[in-house]
Write an enzyme that holds these catalytic residues in place. Structure first.
Site, short mmCIF file in Angstrom:
data_model
loop_
_atom_site.label_atom_id
_atom_site.label_comp_id
_atom_site.label_asym_id
_atom_site.label_seq_id
_atom_site.Cartn_x
_atom_site.Cartn_y
_atom_site.Cartn_z
CE LYS A 1 4.08 -3.24 -3.22
NZ LYS A 1 4.33 -2.09 -2.32
CE1 TYR B 1 9.59 -3.37 -1.13
CE2 TYR B 1 8.44 -5.04 0.13
CZ TYR B 1 8.48 -4.13 -0.92
OH TYR B 1 7.38 -4.00 -1.75
NE ARG C 1 9.75 3.71 -9.67
CZ ARG C 1 9.86 3.45 -8.37
NH1 ARG C 1 9.77 2.21 -7.91
NH2 ARG C 1 10.05 4.42 -7.50
NE ARG D 1 2.82 2.14 -6.05
CZ ARG D 1 4.14 2.19 -5.93
NH1 ARG D 1 4.80 3.32 -6.17
NH2 ARG D 1 4.81 1.10 -5.57
CG ASN E 1 2.39 1.03 -2.76
OD1 ASN E 1 2.48 -0.20 -2.72
ND2 ASN E 1 3.44 1.80 -2.64
CG HIS F 1 8.23 -3.98 -6.35
ND1 HIS F 1 9.00 -3.12 -5.61
CD2 HIS F 1 9.07 -4.56 -7.26
CE1 HIS F 1 10.27 -3.19 -6.04
NE2 HIS F 1 10.33 -4.05 -7.04
CD GLU G 1 13.69 -4.89 -7.48
OE1 GLU G 1 13.76 -4.21 -6.46
OE2 GLU G 1 12.86 -4.68 -8.38
P1 IDP Z 1 8.37 2.20 -4.27
O1 IDP Z 1 7.54 0.96 -4.11
O2 IDP Z 1 7.56 3.34 -4.85
O3 IDP Z 1 9.65 1.96 -5.06
P2 IDP Z 1 9.99 2.24 -1.84
O4 IDP Z 1 10.50 3.48 -1.18
O5 IDP Z 1 10.95 1.35 -2.52
O6 IDP Z 1 8.80 2.71 -2.83
O7 IDP Z 1 9.22 1.43 -0.71
C1 IDP Z 1 8.84 0.08 -0.91
C2 IDP Z 1 7.45 -0.12 -0.36
O8 IDP Z 1 7.45 0.16 1.05
C3 IDP Z 1 6.39 0.84 -0.92
O9 IDP Z 1 5.88 0.42 -2.18
C4 IDP Z 1 5.33 0.81 0.16
O10 IDP Z 1 4.54 -0.38 0.11
C5 IDP Z 1 6.21 0.76 1.42
N1 IDP Z 1 6.47 2.11 1.94
C6 IDP Z 1 7.37 3.01 1.48
N2 IDP Z 1 7.34 4.16 2.20
C7 IDP Z 1 6.38 3.97 3.14
C8 IDP Z 1 5.87 4.80 4.20
O11 IDP Z 1 6.29 5.95 4.42
N3 IDP Z 1 4.88 4.27 4.97
C9 IDP Z 1 4.39 3.00 4.77
N4 IDP Z 1 4.86 2.19 3.80
C10 IDP Z 1 5.82 2.67 2.98
MG MG Z 2 11.27 0.77 -4.51
#
Ligand code: IDP
Ligand code: MG
Length: 155
Positions: free
Chosen positions: A9, A49, A85, A102, A112, A115, A126
């Protein structure tokens, strides 16, 4: 063999962590089958997303992801979706275990750094979203000798 999508990212690019993070995947023994820099767009992120479109942070997330070019990678290995993961760690950097990307480099839920696809089915979708077929390269699986036992490799 299984493949997965990783995106480094904007935070990774801006903080000069690309080499460090790519190196973790390399050292683990994963094959890099495709890698390029690209500028993400609102349209692409609405698709990528879509599961988050009702969330309050959706617009901020998209703006962050468009704030500078990213690196997209196709990684390959046995059970690579799970392996990656685990290397990446929990979504919120404050909760992610030390030793994960992370957990070591992020203190934010949104910023974070990486992705990673969350299932083999999602990974296929994807990878098609971010790579043209010809951008995912063939490589000699003899490279995997002594990385996997022969019986582990279903090529
Ligand atoms: P992941 O990246 O661990 O798979 P997802 O739930 O798919 O998590 O969410 C995609 C991205 O959205 C996350 O990597 C993060 O950048 C952002 N995100 C997810 N949950 C939150 C939150 O509660 N607050 C702010 N950003 C979030
Ligand atoms: Mg995800």
């Amino acid at each position: 063999m299984e493949q997965t999508l990783v995106i480094l990212k904007p935070g990774t690019v801006q903080r000069g962590l690309m080499g460090e993070i790519i190196s973790r995947f390399e050292k683990k023994g994963l094959l890099i089958k495709g890698m390029k820099m690209m500028q993400l767009t609102d349209e692409l992120l609405n698709e990528h997303y879509s599961h988050l479109k009702e969330r309050s942070f959706f617009k901020d997330l998209k703006n962050s992801m468009m704030s500078c070019p990213v690196v997209v990678m196709c990684l390959e290995g046995v059970d690579v979706v799970n392996v990656v993961r685990n290397i990446v760690g929990a979504t919120n950097g404050r909760a992610a275990q030390p030793g994960t990307i992370r957990g070591d480099y992020s203190v934010s839920a949104m910023e974070n750094l990486v992705h990673a696809s969350d299932s083999p089915e999602t990974a296929e979708i994807e990878l098609t979203r971010f790579f043209k077929k010809e951008e995912i390269l063939e490589c000699n699986h003899k490279l995997l000798l002594n990385i996997y036992a022969a019986y582990e490799m279903v090529v």
